[in-house]
Scaffold this motif. Sequence first.
Motif, mmCIF file in Angstrom:
data_model
loop_
_atom_site.group_PDB
_atom_site.id
_atom_site.type_symbol
_atom_site.label_atom_id
_atom_site.label_comp_id
_atom_site.label_asym_id
_atom_site.label_seq_id
_atom_site.Cartn_x
_atom_site.Cartn_y
_atom_site.Cartn_z
ATOM 1 N N MET A 181 49.600 90.950 23.441
ATOM 2 C CA MET A 181 49.770 92.323 23.924
ATOM 3 C C MET A 181 50.982 92.991 23.277
ATOM 4 S SD MET A 181 48.668 92.394 27.925
ATOM 5 C CE MET A 181 49.506 90.913 28.448
ATOM 6 N N PHE A 182 52.083 92.250 23.180
ATOM 7 C CA PHE A 182 53.276 92.801 22.544
ATOM 8 C C PHE A 182 52.993 93.146 21.082
ATOM 9 C CE2 PHE A 182 55.870 91.521 26.112
ATOM 10 C CZ PHE A 182 56.982 92.340 26.022
ATOM 11 N N LEU A 183 52.299 92.250 20.369
ATOM 12 C CA LEU A 183 52.004 92.490 18.959
ATOM 13 C C LEU A 183 51.070 93.681 18.781
ATOM 14 C CD1 LEU A 183 51.649 88.817 17.667
ATOM 15 C CD2 LEU A 183 53.533 90.417 17.254
ATOM 16 N N GLN A 184 50.152 93.896 19.704
ATOM 17 C CA GLN A 184 49.276 95.064 19.639
ATOM 18 C C GLN A 184 50.054 96.350 19.833
ATOM 19 O OE1 GLN A 184 46.224 94.340 22.562
ATOM 20 N NE2 GLN A 184 44.981 93.146 21.148
ATOM 21 N N MET A 185 51.153 96.274 20.601
ATOM 22 C CA MET A 185 51.998 97.455 20.790
ATOM 23 C C MET A 185 52.969 97.635 19.630
ATOM 24 S SD MET A 185 52.902 97.464 24.858
ATOM 25 C CE MET A 185 53.652 95.850 24.868
ATOM 26 N N GLY A 186 52.933 96.708 18.689
ATOM 27 C CA GLY A 186 53.811 96.833 17.536
ATOM 28 C C GLY A 186 55.197 96.273 17.756
ATOM 29 N N ARG A 187 55.356 95.379 18.699
ATOM 30 C CA ARG A 187 56.659 94.785 18.995
ATOM 31 C C ARG A 187 56.590 93.288 18.805
ATOM 32 N NH1 ARG A 187 58.692 96.213 24.711
ATOM 33 N NH2 ARG A 187 60.441 95.044 23.886
ATOM 34 N N LYS A 188 57.698 92.722 18.398
ATOM 35 C CA LYS A 188 57.825 91.264 18.282
ATOM 36 C C LYS A 188 58.586 90.788 19.513
ATOM 37 C CE LYS A 188 58.043 87.341 15.778
ATOM 38 N NZ LYS A 188 57.384 86.352 16.569
ATOM 39 N N PRO A 189 57.916 90.111 20.447
ATOM 40 C CA PRO A 189 58.605 89.712 21.676
ATOM 41 C C PRO A 189 59.510 88.503 21.451
ATOM 42 C CG PRO A 189 56.395 88.871 21.699
ATOM 43 C CD PRO A 189 56.525 89.714 20.455
ATOM 44 N N SER A 190 60.623 88.495 22.163
ATOM 45 C CA SER A 190 61.477 87.312 22.139
ATOM 46 C C SER A 190 60.968 86.331 23.193
ATOM 47 C CB SER A 190 62.923 87.690 22.428
ATOM 48 O OG SER A 190 63.059 88.111 23.765
ATOM 49 N N GLU A 191 61.386 85.095 23.059
ATOM 50 C CA GLU A 191 60.958 84.075 24.021
ATOM 51 C C GLU A 191 61.482 84.410 25.422
ATOM 52 O OE1 GLU A 191 58.641 80.890 24.934
ATOM 53 O OE2 GLU A 191 58.841 81.848 22.980
ATOM 54 N N ALA A 192 62.662 85.002 25.491
ATOM 55 C CA ALA A 192 63.237 85.382 26.790
ATOM 56 C C ALA A 192 62.376 86.446 27.469
ATOM 57 C CB ALA A 192 64.663 85.890 26.607
ATOM 58 N N GLN A 193 61.870 87.416 26.707
ATOM 59 C CA GLN A 193 61.019 88.448 27.290
ATOM 60 C C GLN A 193 59.728 87.842 27.839
ATOM 61 O OE1 GLN A 193 60.732 90.934 23.802
ATOM 62 N NE2 GLN A 193 61.942 92.549 24.777
ATOM 63 N N ILE A 194 59.150 86.933 27.097
ATOM 64 C CA ILE A 194 57.906 86.303 27.538
ATOM 65 C C ILE A 194 58.143 85.498 28.805
ATOM 66 C CG2 ILE A 194 56.157 84.597 26.922
ATOM 67 C CD1 ILE A 194 56.453 85.611 24.035
ATOM 68 N N LYS A 195 59.231 84.726 28.838
ATOM 69 C CA LYS A 195 59.549 83.928 30.036
ATOM 70 C C LYS A 195 59.800 84.840 31.236
ATOM 71 C CE LYS A 195 59.462 79.872 28.112
ATOM 72 N NZ LYS A 195 58.422 78.932 28.409
ATOM 73 N N GLN A 196 60.473 85.983 31.002
ATOM 74 C CA GLN A 196 60.760 86.916 32.088
ATOM 75 C C GLN A 196 59.457 87.502 32.649
ATOM 76 O OE1 GLN A 196 63.003 90.327 30.872
ATOM 77 N NE2 GLN A 196 63.466 90.958 32.975
ATOM 78 N N ILE A 197 58.526 87.859 31.780
ATOM 79 C CA ILE A 197 57.254 88.418 32.237
ATOM 80 C C ILE A 197 56.458 87.369 33.008
ATOM 81 C CG2 ILE A 197 55.028 89.306 31.457
ATOM 82 C CD1 ILE A 197 56.585 90.668 29.159
ATOM 83 N N MET A 198 56.424 86.140 32.496
ATOM 84 C CA MET A 198 55.705 85.073 33.194
ATOM 85 C C MET A 198 56.320 84.808 34.570
ATOM 86 S SD MET A 198 53.073 84.074 31.522
ATOM 87 C CE MET A 198 52.672 82.549 32.350
ATOM 88 N N LYS A 199 57.645 84.830 34.631
ATOM 89 C CA LYS A 199 58.334 84.594 35.899
ATOM 90 C C LYS A 199 58.007 85.705 36.894
ATOM 91 C CE LYS A 199 62.904 83.839 37.859
ATOM 92 N NZ LYS A 199 64.338 83.831 37.601
ATOM 93 N N SER A 200 58.028 86.958 36.429
ATOM 94 C CA SER A 200 57.743 88.071 37.342
ATOM 95 C C SER A 200 56.283 88.040 37.801
ATOM 96 C CB SER A 200 58.059 89.401 36.674
ATOM 97 O OG SER A 200 57.144 89.682 35.636
ATOM 98 N N MET A 201 55.370 87.621 36.922
ATOM 99 C CA MET A 201 53.967 87.538 37.335
ATOM 100 C C MET A 201 53.757 86.414 38.343
ATOM 101 S SD MET A 201 51.972 88.307 33.819
ATOM 102 C CE MET A 201 50.406 88.020 34.589
ATOM 103 N N ASN A 202 54.440 85.293 38.159
ATOM 104 C CA ASN A 202 54.294 84.178 39.103
ATOM 105 C C ASN A 202 54.913 84.497 40.448
ATOM 106 O OD1 ASN A 202 52.893 82.588 37.302
ATOM 107 N ND2 ASN A 202 54.729 81.641 36.477
ATOM 108 N N MET A 203 55.946 85.331 40.475
ATOM 109 C CA MET A 203 56.558 85.722 41.739
ATOM 110 C C MET A 203 55.641 86.644 42.530
ATOM 111 S SD MET A 203 60.563 86.258 40.736
ATOM 112 C CE MET A 203 60.851 87.152 42.244
ATOM 113 N N ASN A 204 54.819 87.433 41.845
ATOM 114 C CA ASN A 204 53.949 88.404 42.529
ATOM 115 C C ASN A 204 52.653 87.787 43.027
ATOM 116 O OD1 ASN A 204 55.719 90.526 42.188
ATOM 117 N ND2 ASN A 204 54.911 91.041 40.178
ATOM 118 N N LYS A 205 52.413 86.531 42.794
ATOM 119 C CA LYS A 205 51.165 85.898 43.257
ATOM 120 C C LYS A 205 51.167 85.658 44.726
ATOM 121 C CE LYS A 205 49.595 83.703 39.077
ATOM 122 N NZ LYS A 205 49.274 82.477 38.394
#
Length: 67
Positions: free
Chosen positions: A43-67
Motif C-alpha cells: 500500500m505504501f509503495l502504491q502511494m509512492g512512499r518507501k515505508p520504514s520498518e518502524a512505520q510498518i511496526k507502528q501500523i501493525m501495532k495500532s491495527m492489533n490494538m483495535n481488534k
Amino acid sequence: MSVICTLVGLVIGGILGFYFTRKKFEKELKENPPINEKMIRAMFLQMGRKPSEAQIKQIMKSMNMNK
C-alpha cells in the motif's frame, strides 16, 4: 412428547447453525485474509512512499490494538 421433539429440534438446529456459521467464517477468511506487513508495504509503495520498518511496526501495532 412435544417437549422432547422441541428439545431435539433445538439441538439439531444448534449443531447445524454452528456448522454453517463456521463454514461461512472460514470462506470469508479465505477470500479476505487479514492484513499483514507485506500488504502494508504494498500500500505504501502504491502511494509512492518507501515505508520504514518502524512505520510498518507502528501500523501493525495500532491495527492489533483495535481488534
